[in-house]
Scaffold this active site. Structure first.
Site, PDB file in Angstrom:
ATOM      1  N   GLU A 174       0.815  -1.218   0.000  1.00 47.79           N
ATOM      2  CA  GLU A 174       0.000   0.000   0.000  1.00 47.79           C
ATOM      3  C   GLU A 174       0.851   1.272   0.000  1.00 47.79           C
ATOM      4  O   GLU A 174       0.363   2.358   0.289  1.00 47.79           O
ATOM      5  CB  GLU A 174      -0.929  -0.014   1.220  1.00 47.79           C
ATOM      6  CG  GLU A 174      -1.871  -1.204   1.252  1.00 47.79           C
ATOM      7  CD  GLU A 174      -3.100  -1.032   0.373  1.00 47.79           C
ATOM      8  OE1 GLU A 174      -3.724   0.038   0.420  1.00 47.79           O
ATOM      9  OE2 GLU A 174      -3.441  -1.985  -0.368  1.00 47.79           O
ATOM     10  N   HIS A 250      -4.498   1.582   7.446  1.00 52.34           N
ATOM     11  CA  HIS A 250      -3.089   1.851   7.146  1.00 52.34           C
ATOM     12  C   HIS A 250      -2.408   2.366   8.411  1.00 52.34           C
ATOM     13  O   HIS A 250      -3.058   2.943   9.295  1.00 52.34           O
ATOM     14  CB  HIS A 250      -2.942   2.931   6.063  1.00 52.34           C
ATOM     15  CG  HIS A 250      -3.349   2.502   4.695  1.00 52.34           C
ATOM     16  ND1 HIS A 250      -4.036   3.322   3.829  1.00 52.34           N
ATOM     17  CD2 HIS A 250      -3.165   1.332   4.040  1.00 52.34           C
ATOM     18  CE1 HIS A 250      -4.254   2.687   2.696  1.00 52.34           C
ATOM     19  NE2 HIS A 250      -3.745   1.476   2.793  1.00 52.34           N
ATOM     20  N   CYS A 371      -2.858  11.327   3.716  1.00 53.43           N
ATOM     21  CA  CYS A 371      -3.195  10.484   2.560  1.00 53.43           C
ATOM     22  C   CYS A 371      -2.945  11.213   1.249  1.00 53.43           C
ATOM     23  O   CYS A 371      -2.639  10.597   0.236  1.00 53.43           O
ATOM     24  CB  CYS A 371      -4.667  10.065   2.617  1.00 53.43           C
ATOM     25  SG  CYS A 371      -5.033   8.748   3.785  1.00 53.43           S
TER      26      CYS A 371
END
Length: 448
Positions: A174, A250, A371
């Site tokens: 990721e 995450h 993000c």
């Protein structure tokens, strides 16, 4: 040698919508089917970029991807003209159309893992595009991500690009959302911190029971090898499976690091004492003084952290050496989180200031300030080799705001995704954008 940490923020794409596609992401799922405002979303992101640029930070912009991804629909058996492909998908598989229309590439923390030249064996900055294979709508991003990265960092003397890892669950990757770097200064060798949710091959590591662990230990190890990182410059840590099951999909939803500082929740990791001790030891051997700022669970719960995105914040070093925390408006609205932040900045610790940004459009889709940005540490020479078209300036900011206002809709619902005109609007906008950012022909419609 002077070096900087530069943030490349994802520009929200014209098809920004709330598809509720990300299982395990509480905000994404809870706002499913709500009408979005792509124009406002892009403007909010650009306002943050402009503000950080004006504070003196190096700031860049990362272009969005072509959506709807008609090529992905064709690969799944839909045929005809582009308009016919979209119409058939809307009629026969609307969730699939929503997936290939997602603007999730705005979260460039997931675009790639980046290791600066100070850490790598060959002295170049290394990029590995993330395969994002846990979610279909994100797994289609990495070929385009690689093309955009290559157009931004296009000098082989300074930059090395790696293809995404094999797109299988054993190597789920990721990107930088599960990676950070600690260093005394950005131009000196540092310690790269990889956080994983599970091991694909070693059953001794526990795994979450409710939500998937998206990052594997094996993916982290593979990226470290590709980048030529030394063992004494890497630390691996497992994310606490219990917090993944509470919506911490995450590591950047429960911890953030910068310089010599790790800002983390008490429940972020398994075997926390060992992890912190290893970071302290390895950074110390490289001349740094590691400091952990731990947020106690009795002051901020994991639920508070997930709702407010306290840790999905940008931790930035000011010119005077003190640190600034960029948080979303949701932190101010959460009484316990705001009380904690007020105490934190009043103490004699490394984090001295908090700035709040309104990023509601992004937040409702499950991504906050951290993000939205990909961090790249660059020396003066490396910075000079970056494509100048993607470096934020006052003129570029104003140009992009005008571009957004010209091309973006102010309302988008799931039903609007079936409009073939949306694809034309998106391609027209991206064709113009690729010229503004001097990217060349990076989009499939420009190459075919």
């Amino acid at each position: 040698m002077t070096a900087y940490e530069m943030n490349f923020d994802g520009l929200v794409g014209p098809t920004h919508n709330y598809g509720g596609l990300s299982y395990g992401n509480v905000a994404s799922q809870s706002n499913s089917q709500v009408a979005s405002n792509p124009r406002e979303a892009a403007r909010q992101g650009l306002a943050k970029m402009k503000a950080l640029m004006e504070m003196g930070f190096k700031q860049g912009v990362f272009a969005p991807q072509e959506r709807p991804a008609v090529a992905s629909l064709r690969a799944l058996g839909f045929s005809g003209s582009d308009a016919e492909v979209i119409a058939k998908a809307a009629r026969e598989a609307l969730p699939l159309l929503a997936a290939v229309s997602s603007a999730s590439c705005m979260w460039t923390a997931n675009a790639a893992t980046v290791s600066p030249g100070a850490d790598t064996a060959d002295g170049r900055v290394h990029f590995t595009a993330a395969n994002l294979n846990c979610k279909f709508h994100r797994s289609i991003e990495h070929p385009q991500t690689s093309r955009i990265l290559a157009a931004m960092f296009n000098d082989e003397k300074y930059f090395a690009h790696h293809a995404a890892l094999p797109a299988v669950s054993q190597f789920g990757d990721e990107g930088a959302a599960n990676h950070t770097r600690f260093c005394k200064s950005y131009g000196e060798a540092g310690v790269e911190f990889f956080v994983f949710g599970r091991s694909a091959f070693d059953s001794r590591f526990p795994a979450p029971q409710r939500y998937p662990a998206r990052q594997t230990l094996e993916a982290c190890q593979a990226v470290a090898r590709l980048h030529g990182l030394s063992d004494d410059g890497v630390v691996y840590a497992q994310q606490n499976p219990a917090v993944i099951d509470q919506g911490v999909f995450h590591n950047d939803v429960i911890a953030v690091g910068n310089g010599e500082v790790l800002f983390h929740h008490e429940d972020a990791f398994l075997d926390t004492e060992r992890v912190l001790a290893e970071l302290h030891d390895k950074l110390g051997r490289r001349g740094g003084r590691f400091r952990a700022v731990c947020v106690p669970r009795d002051q901020v719960t994991v639920e508070d952290a997930v709702k407010s995105y306290l840790f999905n914040s940008q931790l930035l070093t000011r010119a005077d050496g003190n640190m600034l925390l960029i948080v979303p408006e949701e932190c101010r609205k959460n009484e316990r989180v705001w009380r904690y932040l007020s105490r934190l900045t009043a103490e004699d610790g490394p984090i001295r200031e908090v700035k709040v940004f309104d990023l509601k459009q992004s937040m409702q889709n499950g991504g906050g300030p951290a993000c939205l940005r990909l961090r790249v540490a660059l020396s003066d020479k490396e910075l000079a080799a970056v494509n100048p078209g993607v470096i934020m300036t006052p003129t570029l900011h104003d140009t992009l705001v005008t571009w957004v206002d010209k091309h973006y809709r102010d309302r988008l619902s799931e039903a609007d995704l079936a409009d073939p005109q949306l694809l034309i609007e998106c391609r027209t906008a991206l064709d113009e954008l690729s010229q503004i950012l001097k990217l060349g022909s990076v989009y499939p419609f420009q190459q075919n």
